[in-house]
Write a protein that holds these residues in place. Structure first.
Motif, PDB file in Angstrom:
ATOM      1  N   TYR A 138      28.921  76.409  38.364  1.00  0.00           N
ATOM      2  CA  TYR A 138      27.560  75.876  38.463  1.00  0.00           C
ATOM      3  C   TYR A 138      27.521  74.709  39.449  1.00  0.00           C
ATOM      4  O   TYR A 138      26.721  74.680  40.391  1.00  0.00           O
ATOM      5  CB  TYR A 138      27.102  75.420  37.077  1.00  0.00           C
ATOM      6  CG  TYR A 138      25.665  74.974  37.002  1.00  0.00           C
ATOM      7  CD1 TYR A 138      24.686  75.859  36.567  1.00  0.00           C
ATOM      8  CD2 TYR A 138      25.278  73.667  37.350  1.00  0.00           C
ATOM      9  CE1 TYR A 138      23.355  75.463  36.481  1.00  0.00           C
ATOM     10  CE2 TYR A 138      23.960  73.278  37.273  1.00  0.00           C
ATOM     11  CZ  TYR A 138      22.993  74.176  36.836  1.00  0.00           C
ATOM     12  OH  TYR A 138      21.682  73.780  36.758  1.00  0.00           O
ATOM     13  N   ASN A 139      28.439  73.773  39.219  1.00  0.00           N
ATOM     14  CA  ASN A 139      28.423  72.560  40.048  1.00  0.00           C
ATOM     15  C   ASN A 139      28.808  72.844  41.495  1.00  0.00           C
ATOM     16  O   ASN A 139      28.212  72.308  42.422  1.00  0.00           O
ATOM     17  CB  ASN A 139      29.346  71.496  39.441  1.00  0.00           C
ATOM     18  CG  ASN A 139      28.754  70.958  38.148  1.00  0.00           C
ATOM     19  OD1 ASN A 139      27.536  70.961  37.962  1.00  0.00           O
ATOM     20  ND2 ASN A 139      29.619  70.515  37.238  1.00  0.00           N
ATOM     21  N   GLU A 140      29.796  73.722  41.674  1.00  0.00           N
ATOM     22  CA  GLU A 140      30.241  74.015  43.044  1.00  0.00           C
ATOM     23  C   GLU A 140      29.161  74.764  43.823  1.00  0.00           C
ATOM     24  O   GLU A 140      29.007  74.578  45.026  1.00  0.00           O
ATOM     25  CB  GLU A 140      31.532  74.833  43.015  1.00  0.00           C
ATOM     26  CG  GLU A 140      32.741  73.991  42.634  1.00  0.00           C
ATOM     27  CD  GLU A 140      34.029  74.797  42.665  1.00  0.00           C
ATOM     28  OE1 GLU A 140      34.056  75.844  43.336  1.00  0.00           O
ATOM     29  OE2 GLU A 140      34.983  74.366  42.001  1.00  0.00           O
ATOM     30  N   LYS A 179      25.953  74.528  43.307  1.00  0.00           N
ATOM     31  CA  LYS A 179      24.889  73.554  43.576  1.00  0.00           C
ATOM     32  C   LYS A 179      25.265  72.654  44.751  1.00  0.00           C
ATOM     33  O   LYS A 179      24.417  72.264  45.559  1.00  0.00           O
ATOM     34  CB  LYS A 179      24.649  72.704  42.327  1.00  0.00           C
ATOM     35  CG  LYS A 179      23.195  72.659  41.986  1.00  0.00           C
ATOM     36  CD  LYS A 179      22.870  71.961  40.731  1.00  0.00           C
ATOM     37  CE  LYS A 179      21.367  71.738  40.810  1.00  0.00           C
ATOM     38  NZ  LYS A 179      20.755  71.405  39.583  1.00  0.00           N
ATOM     39  N   ALA A 180      26.560  72.356  44.834  1.00  0.00           N
ATOM     40  CA  ALA A 180      27.040  71.481  45.911  1.00  0.00           C
ATOM     41  C   ALA A 180      27.219  72.240  47.223  1.00  0.00           C
ATOM     42  O   ALA A 180      27.452  71.639  48.273  1.00  0.00           O
ATOM     43  CB  ALA A 180      28.362  70.847  45.493  1.00  0.00           C
ATOM     44  N   GLY A 181      27.164  73.570  47.165  1.00  0.00           N
ATOM     45  CA  GLY A 181      27.336  74.358  48.394  1.00  0.00           C
ATOM     46  C   GLY A 181      28.784  74.645  48.738  1.00  0.00           C
ATOM     47  O   GLY A 181      29.067  75.279  49.758  1.00  0.00           O
ATOM     48  N   THR A 182      29.724  74.221  47.898  1.00  0.00           N
ATOM     49  CA  THR A 182      31.133  74.530  48.188  1.00  0.00           C
ATOM     50  C   THR A 182      31.475  75.954  47.766  1.00  0.00           C
ATOM     51  O   THR A 182      32.399  76.564  48.292  1.00  0.00           O
ATOM     52  CB  THR A 182      32.080  73.524  47.497  1.00  0.00           C
ATOM     53  OG1 THR A 182      31.632  73.323  46.158  1.00  0.00           O
ATOM     54  CG2 THR A 182      32.106  72.194  48.230  1.00  0.00           C
ATOM     55  N   LEU A 183      30.737  76.494  46.801  1.00  0.00           N
ATOM     56  CA  LEU A 183      30.924  77.899  46.399  1.00  0.00           C
ATOM     57  C   LEU A 183      29.790  78.717  47.013  1.00  0.00           C
ATOM     58  O   LEU A 183      28.614  78.370  46.861  1.00  0.00           O
ATOM     59  CB  LEU A 183      30.867  78.004  44.871  1.00  0.00           C
ATOM     60  CG  LEU A 183      31.165  79.367  44.272  1.00  0.00           C
ATOM     61  CD1 LEU A 183      32.674  79.604  44.213  1.00  0.00           C
ATOM     62  CD2 LEU A 183      30.589  79.481  42.856  1.00  0.00           C
ATOM     63  N   THR A 184      30.143  79.804  47.708  1.00  0.00           N
ATOM     64  CA  THR A 184      29.101  80.613  48.365  1.00  0.00           C
ATOM     65  C   THR A 184      28.581  81.699  47.415  1.00  0.00           C
ATOM     66  O   THR A 184      29.218  82.002  46.398  1.00  0.00           O
ATOM     67  CB  THR A 184      29.653  81.319  49.620  1.00  0.00           C
ATOM     68  OG1 THR A 184      30.637  82.276  49.185  1.00  0.00           O
ATOM     69  CG2 THR A 184      30.285  80.339  50.593  1.00  0.00           C
ATOM     70  N   THR A 185      27.477  82.298  47.814  1.00  0.00           N
ATOM     71  CA  THR A 185      26.928  83.415  47.037  1.00  0.00           C
ATOM     72  C   THR A 185      27.945  84.551  46.966  1.00  0.00           C
ATOM     73  O   THR A 185      28.146  85.151  45.910  1.00  0.00           O
ATOM     74  CB  THR A 185      25.624  83.915  47.694  1.00  0.00           C
ATOM     75  OG1 THR A 185      24.637  82.917  47.499  1.00  0.00           O
ATOM     76  CG2 THR A 185      25.147  85.209  47.071  1.00  0.00           C
ATOM     77  N   GLY A 186      28.582  84.847  48.088  1.00  0.00           N
ATOM     78  CA  GLY A 186      29.589  85.922  48.106  1.00  0.00           C
ATOM     79  C   GLY A 186      30.680  85.649  47.092  1.00  0.00           C
ATOM     80  O   GLY A 186      31.103  86.553  46.354  1.00  0.00           O
TER      81      GLY A 186
END
Ligand code: TRP
Length: 433
Positions: A378-380, A382-389
């Motif tokens: 969730y947090n990643e 939101k922060a943009g470090t985790l991508t949709t892919g």
């Protein structure tokens, strides 16, 4: 877990529109004032539609449903009581607000505390040969309830209902689907010594029919119309059908389990759309000499396309089916799962995504026990470090594993297993005579 973590997870699952169900401003008034055009949400046992605002369908407003139906929210205090009395950590569906509403659950908790008997009742309308995840997950919860309470469970397969309410299905079709549903339920892990699964087409008769007919005498046409919205052009079978879904609420419908005992109440886990049946049951129970049923209601599993629609058997690409292969699961999630990501990868890295509307994230809330793992995602995101892919990859892997395990179990279920579940006289563990 921290209060913050919990808030994140349940926030996603309680997204509600800010619309009022009562916002029934007339078209004329709207047209003259230039107001936002609002069509209210429609939740009946046969139709689930979020409100439409300016031509756009929005998510179901569950807070409004609690108000409209007059049910109670499952709050932290209730969850704490549940944990204290059962000695079990609350199931993730309770912790995450997926089962969010109830009627009288304290009555059942009191009985459990006092070691007095009760039973579980749930059901399914078999409209296809296999379930989708939205059908299956409430049974996963029901299995957990049965395990912790160790009580009898009756599961009604409403092959009659599906025949009456769906066009294009024969009775032979729906009966066949009942039997394949029994196999799927067996694969979820229910046991015949504790669980009676019946097709209405087989079981109507005897003590069950006696209850059905008594119920039919205590509900007027106008009550049925008000509760279900029937009109004069509906087949009369539809108007009668609610009596058949109500009858399993009464223990005397199952003499092989409860003998002639009239005073054993049931707990019904069900989707909130099924509430009208049981609201009506609660009005007539006492007159017929039975306790009122207790209810615990779930939200709908959203369609792949987003939380403003519900998974549907008839629209193939909205749903993941129990028969889907790992490759199909991967394709469906990659192609259709609504993404909360920004328009481009650059923007996503810059501003982050919105896990609250991201379907891959929402689905994982139904499968992943580990709150800390989910909260990280969730947090990643939101922060943009985790991508949709990357979010999709996690979801694909988790759903694939879940269904592979299910399919492996399903392959071991035999015709004899089906017969055992559906045999009213199968030697069950619980007898109340
Ligand atoms: N009407 C439900 C459906 O279409 C099936 C059903 C019958 C049910 N009895 C129930 C669901 C009790 C929940 C609880 O799926």
């Amino acid at each position: 877990m921290s209060a913050n973590n919990q808030a994140n997870i349940s926030e996603v699952l309680t997204q509600t529109s800010k619309l009022s169900l009562d916002d029934t401003t007339s078209d004329l008034k709207k047209a003259s004032s230039g107001e936002t055009e609002v069509n209210t949400q429609k939740i009946t046992p046969w139709e689930v539609e979020g409100a439409v605002v300016d031509g756009v369908q929005v998510s179901v407003d569950y807070d409004k449903l609690i108000k409209q139906f007059g049910t109670r929210r499952i709050d932290d205090e209730l969850i704490a009581r549940f944990e204290k009395i059962t000695g079990h950590k609350a199931h993730m569906y309770l912790r995450r607000g997926i089962f969010f509403s109830h009627r009288d659950i304290n009555v059942i908790l009191d009985r459990y505390e006092q070691k007095k008997p009760f039973y579980l009742y749930t059901g399914r309308g078999p409209s296809k040969g296999s379930m989708h995840l939205g059908h299956m997950l409430p049974f996963v919860f029901c299995k957990w309830l049965q395990d912790i309470f160790d009580v009898p469970l009756v599961i009604q397969l409403t092959d009659d209902e599906k025949f009456l309410f769906k066009t294009g299905l024969t009775l032979e079709d729906t009966y066949k689907y009942s039997r394949s549903t029994v196999k799927e339920l067996a694969a979820i892990g229910f046991k015949p010594e504790k669980t009676f699964i019946f097709s209405d087409l087989d079981y109507v008769g005897g003590a069950f029919y006696k209850n059905i007919i008594k119920i039919s005498k205590s509900i007027t046409g106008s009550t049925a119309k008000a509760a279900f919205g029937f009109t004069d052009t509906d087949a009369i079978g539809k108007v009668f059908y609610p009596c058949i879904q109500i009858a399993p609420c009464f223990s005397t419908s199952f003499p092989a389990i409860f003998g002639t005992k009239k005073d054993i109440p049931c707990l019904i886990p069900c989707g909130i759309d099924q509430d009208p049946y049981f609201r009506l049951t609660r009005d007539i129970s006492q007159k017929l000499g039975h306790p009122k049923p207790t209810l615990i209601h779930s939200k709908f599993l959203p369609a792949l396309q987003g939380s403003n629609s519900k998974m549907s058997s008839s629209v193939d690409n909205t749903a993941i089916f129990t028969t889907d292969t790992p490759a199909q699961i991967k394709n469906k999630i990659n192609r259709y799962a609504f993404s909360g990501g920004a328009d481009t990868l650059e923007l996503h890295r810059l501003h982050g995504g919105n896990p609250d509307v991201d379907i891959s994230y929402q689905y994982m809330c139904y499968f992943v026990e580990d709150d800390a793992f989910l909260n990280n995602l969730y947090n990643e995101y939101k922060a943009g470090t985790l991508t949709t892919g990357e979010m999709k990859q996690h979801c694909i892997k988790i759903v694939q594993e879940f269904l592979l395990e299910f399919q492996t179990q399903l392959a071991t279920i035999t015709e004899q297993n089906v017969e055992d579940f559906m045999n009213p006289n199968y030697p069950r563990k619980f007898f109340f005579n």
